[in-house]
Motif scaffolding. Structure first.
Motif, PDB file in Angstrom:
ATOM      1  N   ALA A   1       2.086  21.893  80.370  1.00 47.23           N
ATOM      2  CA  ALA A   1       0.772  21.777  81.001  1.00 47.23           C
ATOM      3  C   ALA A   1       0.006  23.096  80.937  1.00 47.23           C
ATOM      4  O   ALA A   1      -1.200  23.114  80.689  1.00 47.23           O
ATOM      5  CB  ALA A   1       0.924  21.317  82.445  1.00 47.23           C
ATOM      6  N   ILE A   2       0.692  24.207  81.138  1.00 49.92           N
ATOM      7  CA  ILE A   2       0.038  25.520  81.087  1.00 49.92           C
ATOM      8  C   ILE A   2      -0.478  25.796  79.679  1.00 49.92           C
ATOM      9  O   ILE A   2      -1.625  26.215  79.501  1.00 49.92           O
ATOM     10  CB  ILE A   2       1.006  26.627  81.547  1.00 49.92           C
ATOM     11  CG1 ILE A   2       1.245  26.516  83.051  1.00 49.92           C
ATOM     12  CG2 ILE A   2       0.471  28.010  81.186  1.00 49.92           C
ATOM     13  CD1 ILE A   2       2.347  27.416  83.575  1.00 49.92           C
ATOM     14  N   PHE A   3       0.338  25.569  78.651  1.00 51.58           N
ATOM     15  CA  PHE A   3      -0.097  25.831  77.288  1.00 51.58           C
ATOM     16  C   PHE A   3      -1.178  24.861  76.839  1.00 51.58           C
ATOM     17  O   PHE A   3      -2.090  25.236  76.099  1.00 51.58           O
ATOM     18  CB  PHE A   3       1.089  25.807  76.323  1.00 51.58           C
ATOM     19  CG  PHE A   3       1.889  27.070  76.350  1.00 51.58           C
ATOM     20  CD1 PHE A   3       1.385  28.233  75.792  1.00 51.58           C
ATOM     21  CD2 PHE A   3       3.133  27.117  76.948  1.00 51.58           C
ATOM     22  CE1 PHE A   3       2.104  29.415  75.825  1.00 51.58           C
ATOM     23  CE2 PHE A   3       3.866  28.284  76.991  1.00 51.58           C
ATOM     24  CZ  PHE A   3       3.349  29.439  76.426  1.00 51.58           C
TER      25      PHE A   3
ATOM     26  N   ARG B   1      -3.487  23.490  78.716  1.00 53.09           N
ATOM     27  CA  ARG B   1      -4.729  23.860  79.390  1.00 53.09           C
ATOM     28  C   ARG B   1      -5.330  25.137  78.790  1.00 53.09           C
ATOM     29  O   ARG B   1      -6.536  25.291  78.738  1.00 53.09           O
ATOM     30  CB  ARG B   1      -4.461  24.055  80.873  1.00 53.09           C
ATOM     31  CG  ARG B   1      -5.697  24.299  81.672  1.00 53.09           C
ATOM     32  CD  ARG B   1      -5.388  24.201  83.155  1.00 53.09           C
ATOM     33  NE  ARG B   1      -6.525  24.543  83.949  1.00 53.09           N
ATOM     34  CZ  ARG B   1      -7.464  23.701  84.325  1.00 53.09           C
ATOM     35  NH1 ARG B   1      -7.392  22.454  83.948  1.00 53.09           N
ATOM     36  NH2 ARG B   1      -8.472  24.090  85.050  1.00 53.09           N
ATOM     37  N   ARG B   2      -4.476  26.034  78.326  1.00 47.92           N
ATOM     38  CA  ARG B   2      -4.940  27.304  77.772  1.00 47.92           C
ATOM     39  C   ARG B   2      -5.740  27.114  76.498  1.00 47.92           C
ATOM     40  O   ARG B   2      -6.710  27.831  76.254  1.00 47.92           O
ATOM     41  CB  ARG B   2      -3.736  28.211  77.516  1.00 47.92           C
ATOM     42  CG  ARG B   2      -4.103  29.663  77.445  1.00 47.92           C
ATOM     43  CD  ARG B   2      -2.903  30.522  77.627  1.00 47.92           C
ATOM     44  NE  ARG B   2      -2.256  30.712  76.342  1.00 47.92           N
ATOM     45  CZ  ARG B   2      -1.141  31.381  76.173  1.00 47.92           C
ATOM     46  NH1 ARG B   2      -0.525  31.889  77.200  1.00 47.92           N
ATOM     47  NH2 ARG B   2      -0.616  31.521  74.986  1.00 47.92           N
ATOM     48  N   LYS B   3      -5.396  26.143  75.672  1.00 46.66           N
ATOM     49  CA  LYS B   3      -6.092  25.911  74.413  1.00 46.66           C
ATOM     50  C   LYS B   3      -7.046  24.719  74.505  1.00 46.66           C
ATOM     51  O   LYS B   3      -7.445  24.158  73.508  1.00 46.66           O
ATOM     52  CB  LYS B   3      -5.077  25.662  73.307  1.00 46.66           C
ATOM     53  CG  LYS B   3      -4.248  26.882  72.988  1.00 46.66           C
ATOM     54  CD  LYS B   3      -3.413  26.652  71.777  1.00 46.66           C
ATOM     55  CE  LYS B   3      -2.695  27.932  71.418  1.00 46.66           C
ATOM     56  NZ  LYS B   3      -2.031  27.840  70.151  1.00 46.66           N
ATOM     57  N   ARG B   4      -7.437  24.360  75.706  1.00 41.94           N
ATOM     58  CA  ARG B   4      -8.257  23.185  75.923  1.00 41.94           C
ATOM     59  C   ARG B   4      -9.609  23.263  75.230  1.00 41.94           C
ATOM     60  O   ARG B   4     -10.064  22.299  74.647  1.00 41.94           O
ATOM     61  CB  ARG B   4      -8.459  22.984  77.420  1.00 41.94           C
ATOM     62  CG  ARG B   4      -8.967  21.642  77.772  1.00 41.94           C
ATOM     63  CD  ARG B   4      -8.880  21.474  79.262  1.00 41.94           C
ATOM     64  NE  ARG B   4     -10.230  21.377  79.758  1.00 41.94           N
ATOM     65  CZ  ARG B   4     -10.609  21.600  80.963  1.00 41.94           C
ATOM     66  NH1 ARG B   4      -9.732  21.983  81.857  1.00 41.94           N
ATOM     67  NH2 ARG B   4     -11.846  21.465  81.328  1.00 41.94           N
TER      68      ARG B   4
ATOM     69  N   VAL C   1       5.762  21.709  83.436  1.00 43.16           N
ATOM     70  CA  VAL C   1       4.846  22.761  83.882  1.00 43.16           C
ATOM     71  C   VAL C   1       4.491  23.690  82.719  1.00 43.16           C
ATOM     72  O   VAL C   1       3.328  24.061  82.536  1.00 43.16           O
ATOM     73  CB  VAL C   1       5.463  23.549  85.063  1.00 43.16           C
ATOM     74  CG1 VAL C   1       4.665  24.806  85.369  1.00 43.16           C
ATOM     75  CG2 VAL C   1       5.557  22.661  86.288  1.00 43.16           C
ATOM     76  N   ILE C   2       5.452  24.055  81.913  1.00 46.13           N
ATOM     77  CA  ILE C   2       5.198  24.941  80.769  1.00 46.13           C
ATOM     78  C   ILE C   2       4.268  24.269  79.760  1.00 46.13           C
ATOM     79  O   ILE C   2       3.310  24.882  79.285  1.00 46.13           O
ATOM     80  CB  ILE C   2       6.525  25.376  80.116  1.00 46.13           C
ATOM     81  CG1 ILE C   2       7.280  26.317  81.050  1.00 46.13           C
ATOM     82  CG2 ILE C   2       6.276  26.049  78.763  1.00 46.13           C
ATOM     83  CD1 ILE C   2       8.683  26.654  80.603  1.00 46.13           C
TER      84      ILE C   2
END
Length: 70
Positions: A15-17, A19-22, A12-13
């Protein structure tokens, strides 16, 4: 059981990071020294074809494909 919970939390961590810099990872800036204008350095994106100039060291930050072509 603790290992499974730890792996789920780590996934989960990550995936969050990711997606943030996508938006930024899509562009791959390449220097185009033939288009330099004085102190401005020309860069062209290998992914989307956008062109940008920058006076700072290094390539532009973020994608410029949404900007109108000149």
């Amino acid at each position: 059981m603790h290992i499974v919970i730890g792996l789920i939390i780590a996934f989960v961590i990550v995936a969050i990071f990711a997606r943030r810099k996508r938006g930024m990872r899509l562009c791959r800036w390449r220097a185009d020294r033939t288009g330099d204008r004085g102190a401005l350095r020309k860069y062209r994106c290998a992914a989307c074809g956008a062109e940008a100039f920058t006076a700072s060291d290094g390539p532009p930050q973020g994608c410029k494909s949404h900007l109108p072509k000149v």
